[in-house]
Design an enzyme around this catalytic site. Structure first.
Site, mmCIF file in Angstrom:
data_model
loop_
_atom_site.group_PDB
_atom_site.id
_atom_site.type_symbol
_atom_site.label_atom_id
_atom_site.label_comp_id
_atom_site.label_asym_id
_atom_site.label_seq_id
_atom_site.Cartn_x
_atom_site.Cartn_y
_atom_site.Cartn_z
ATOM 1 N N LYS A 22 8.757 66.512 22.479
ATOM 2 C CA LYS A 22 9.828 66.494 21.387
ATOM 3 C C LYS A 22 10.700 65.230 21.450
ATOM 4 C CE LYS A 22 14.004 68.412 22.526
ATOM 5 N NZ LYS A 22 15.095 67.276 22.175
ATOM 6 N N ASN A 23 10.719 64.628 22.474
ATOM 7 C CA ASN A 23 11.649 63.346 22.348
ATOM 8 C C ASN A 23 10.901 62.232 21.659
ATOM 9 O OD1 ASN A 23 13.677 64.913 23.040
ATOM 10 N ND2 ASN A 23 13.965 63.913 24.966
ATOM 11 N N ARG A 92 21.347 66.302 17.639
ATOM 12 C CA ARG A 92 21.998 65.286 17.572
ATOM 13 C C ARG A 92 20.980 64.147 17.378
ATOM 14 N NH1 ARG A 92 26.018 63.859 20.215
ATOM 15 N NH2 ARG A 92 24.937 62.075 21.041
ATOM 16 N N CYS A 116 28.642 68.205 22.717
ATOM 17 C CA CYS A 116 27.461 69.057 22.907
ATOM 18 C C CYS A 116 27.846 69.891 24.036
ATOM 19 C CB CYS A 116 26.322 68.460 22.882
ATOM 20 S SG CYS A 116 25.780 67.860 24.592
ATOM 21 N N ARG A 121 28.923 63.119 24.775
ATOM 22 C CA ARG A 121 27.742 62.209 24.090
ATOM 23 C C ARG A 121 28.099 61.491 22.940
ATOM 24 N NH1 ARG A 121 22.434 65.887 23.744
ATOM 25 N NH2 ARG A 121 21.408 63.977 24.042
ATOM 26 N N ASP A 306 16.397 65.713 32.478
ATOM 27 C CA ASP A 306 16.038 66.873 31.546
ATOM 28 C C ASP A 306 15.194 68.000 32.308
ATOM 29 O OD1 ASP A 306 17.047 66.021 29.337
ATOM 30 O OD2 ASP A 306 15.294 65.506 28.312
ATOM 31 N N ARG A 398 14.446 75.479 20.275
ATOM 32 C CA ARG A 398 14.476 74.051 19.870
ATOM 33 C C ARG A 398 13.610 73.030 20.512
ATOM 34 N NH1 ARG A 398 20.201 71.502 20.659
ATOM 35 N NH2 ARG A 398 18.653 69.704 19.763
HETATM 36 C C1 UD1 Z 1 17.642 61.567 25.000
HETATM 37 C C2 UD1 Z 1 17.044 62.680 25.035
HETATM 38 C C3 UD1 Z 1 17.656 63.680 26.065
HETATM 39 C C4 UD1 Z 1 17.675 63.167 27.384
HETATM 40 C C5 UD1 Z 1 18.660 61.605 27.486
HETATM 41 C C6 UD1 Z 1 18.651 61.051 28.644
HETATM 42 C C7 UD1 Z 1 16.423 62.746 22.864
HETATM 43 C C8 UD1 Z 1 16.030 63.415 21.398
HETATM 44 N N1 UD1 Z 1 17.148 63.311 23.622
HETATM 45 O O1 UD1 Z 1 19.209 61.745 24.494
HETATM 46 O O2 UD1 Z 1 16.874 64.809 26.020
HETATM 47 O O3 UD1 Z 1 18.470 64.078 28.298
HETATM 48 O O4 UD1 Z 1 18.033 60.886 26.375
HETATM 49 O O5 UD1 Z 1 17.223 61.020 29.128
HETATM 50 O O6 UD1 Z 1 15.262 61.831 23.076
HETATM 51 N N2 UD1 Z 1 25.796 56.768 25.783
HETATM 52 C C9 UD1 Z 1 26.936 56.340 25.413
HETATM 53 N N3 UD1 Z 1 27.231 55.930 24.051
HETATM 54 C C10 UD1 Z 1 25.931 55.905 23.248
HETATM 55 C C11 UD1 Z 1 24.777 56.398 23.719
HETATM 56 C C12 UD1 Z 1 24.457 56.992 24.853
HETATM 57 O O7 UD1 Z 1 27.892 56.329 26.199
HETATM 58 O O8 UD1 Z 1 26.100 55.429 22.042
HETATM 59 C C13 UD1 Z 1 25.613 57.334 26.964
HETATM 60 C C14 UD1 Z 1 25.305 58.779 27.090
HETATM 61 O O9 UD1 Z 1 26.750 59.416 27.074
HETATM 62 C C15 UD1 Z 1 24.690 59.160 28.501
HETATM 63 C C16 UD1 Z 1 23.782 57.623 28.561
HETATM 64 O O10 UD1 Z 1 24.313 56.776 27.678
HETATM 65 O O11 UD1 Z 1 25.560 59.208 29.711
HETATM 66 C C17 UD1 Z 1 22.149 57.900 28.051
HETATM 67 O O12 UD1 Z 1 22.252 58.677 26.917
HETATM 68 P P1 UD1 Z 1 21.056 58.652 25.829
HETATM 69 O O13 UD1 Z 1 19.785 57.973 26.601
HETATM 70 O O14 UD1 Z 1 21.576 57.786 24.783
HETATM 71 O O15 UD1 Z 1 20.679 60.045 25.482
HETATM 72 P P2 UD1 Z 1 20.016 60.502 24.175
HETATM 73 O O16 UD1 Z 1 19.407 59.418 23.440
HETATM 74 O O17 UD1 Z 1 21.394 61.158 23.639
#
Ligand code: UD1
Length: 419
Positions: A22-23, A92, A116, A121, A306, A398
């Site tokens: 999925k990711n 998202r 969420c 997030r 995850d 999902r």
């Molecule tokens: C992706 C995955 C999700 C997984 C996560 C961590 C997808 C669609 N989803 O989510 O399943 O749990 O990676 O492996 O691929 N952060 C900020 N600001 C930002 C972006 C991130 O502070 O602009 C922080 C987040 O709150 C979190 C960390 O960075 O603490 C990592 O998040 P991120 O790797 O960005 O997660 P997602 O890409 O949303």
């Protein structure tokens, strides 16, 4: 609304085929928007999130054909670089369209994702990076408006972020200048995205490391035609391996890349299970005595956040005390009160779950709170004595393709019931 009625305990047996990740597929689908072309994606999981992404691509003007696990995406007709709130709020990952649309149209308007189930997030890293690349970014009426010509830059993330790394990579597709991404995500799904955009002509150095050097291409009028196979879903595979360990069952988990699951395999061995890795299959041979093993969820190659919820269930029937810490999402523990309803003994202090193993779980009425939390409830229920009723299973749909069919085919007893 559907719910699952799950009878336990069961033994699993045989083999299960893992679907595409999925990711990985979600950002790759959006990368297709960056340049007009015809893109064939194979090994695409049939999920609610992929269906939502198809809707979003169609809103932007793409033509999408779905043939089981194959998608043919034609982005030659795209003319509406906008992502509406209705779609972004349900997923998202819709925010991924910002980078590729900005790259192609020099303009994009994407709804700001809300919070969420496990905290705020934010998307501040994405926005800061686009600004550093020269875009003007404003927030109006709940929407992010990004516009302008992008240019080469050095982008450094405060924390490694899968989403921000992917978004910046896709913003580079039409940019014939170097962008250096420091503290980039190293997850296999990001490597798959790199492999895909390389097929589009982008040059990338440092794939799978924390520093990426990216040079895109200014396209001529040649039409792009690309075919790509999505990598297997390491989180689905890990979920089934943990399901086998919990139910003390021998199971072959097929169509996987074992290397992507190294830390999970290492931890399962510490629990007492034997693991046989064979090309694309991982076989779990269970242990009757589940030893307590601590994990800390961290960025790849660390233990995946995850799979944190699923690991907590395994630990809840171990023969001792363990801890599970999440360093990525410190609030991602909504499954704990539900697992305690099944008889688990888990307490939480900040971002660390303290688990005291119990001899058995017992069926109860529980609910799903997010994708992975729902998976953990299913694992608890198939190992528990008696009947579990799991509501709000739209979360699981999902992110897991046919989870109840796959589990029933190897010995589980799960019925989908319309409430
Ligand atoms: C992706 C995955 C999700 C997984 C996560 C961590 C997808 C669609 N989803 O989510 O399943 O749990 O990676 O492996 O691929 N952060 C900020 N600001 C930002 C972006 C991130 O502070 O602009 C922080 C987040 O709150 C979190 C960390 O960075 O603490 C990592 O998040 P991120 O790797 O960005 O997660 P997602 O890409 O949303």
């Amino acid at each position: 609304m559907d719910k699952f009625v799950i009878n336990g305990p069961v033994k699993l047996q045989g083999s299960v085929e893992i679907s595409g990740a999925k990711n990985a597929v979600l950002p790759i689908m959006t990368a297709c928007l960056a340049y007009p072309g015809i893109y064939t994606l194979n090994n695409v999981p049939v999920l609610r999130d992929t269906t939502t992404m198809v809707k979003l691509l169609k809103t932007i003007g793409a033509d999408v054909e779905i043939n089981n696990s194959q998608l043919v995406i034609d982005t030659r007709t795209c003319d509406n670089p906008e992502a509406p709130y209705e779609l972004v709020k349900t997923m998202r990952a819709s925010f991924y369209v910002l980078g590729p649309l900005l790259s192609r149209f020099k303009y994009s308007k994407v709804s700001l994702p809300g919070g969420c189930a496990w905290g705020p997030r934010p998307v501040d890293y994405h926005i800061k990076a686009f600004k550093e690349m020269g875009a003007k970014v404003t927030l109006r009426g709940g929407y992010i408006l990004a516009e302008g010509n992008l240019s080469g830059a050095v982008v450094e993330f405060e924390k490694s972020s899968v989403g921000a790394t992917g978004n910046v990579l896709m913003a580079c597709i039409n940019l014939n200048e170097e962008v250096i991404i420091k503290n980039a995500a190293m997850e296999p799904e990001i490597v798959d995205l790199c492999d895909f955009i390389e097929k589009m002509g982008v040059k990338i150095r440092g794939k799978g490391t924390s520093e990426l050097k990216v040079i895109g291409v200014e396209k001529n009028n040649n039409e792009i035609i690309i075919e790509h196979e999505i990598i297997p879903d390491r989180i689905e595979a890990g979920t089934f391996l943990i399901a086998a360990a919990i139910t003390k069952s021998k199971l072959d988990v097929c169509n996987v890349i074992p290397e992507h699951l190294s830390i999970v395999i290492e931890k399962l061995k510490k629990v007492g299970c034997d693991i046989i890795e064979n090309d694309k299959t991982i076989t779990l041979i269970p242990s009757d005595n589940i030893k307590p093993v601590n994990v800390i969820a961290d960025i790849y190659p660390g233990f995946p956040t995850d799979l944190q919820a699923q690991w907590i269930v395994l630990m809840s029937i171990s023969n001792g005390k363990s801890t599970v810490e999440d360093t990525i999402y410190i609030d991602r523990f909504s499954h704990i009160p539900e697992l305690n309803r099944l008889g688990a003994s888990i307490s939480l202090n900040d971002n660390i779950a303290y688990i005291e193993g119990v001899s058995s779980l017992y069926g109860a009425e529980v609910m799903s709170t997010d994708i992975r939390a729902s998976a953990s409830m299913i694992l608890g229920a198939i190992a528990a004595q008696g009947v579990t009723s799991l509501s709000r299973i739209y979360h699981i749909d999902r992110g897991y393709e046919n989870i109840e069919k796959k589990l029933n085919a190897i010995g589980a007893d799960i019925k989908r019931v319309n409430d």
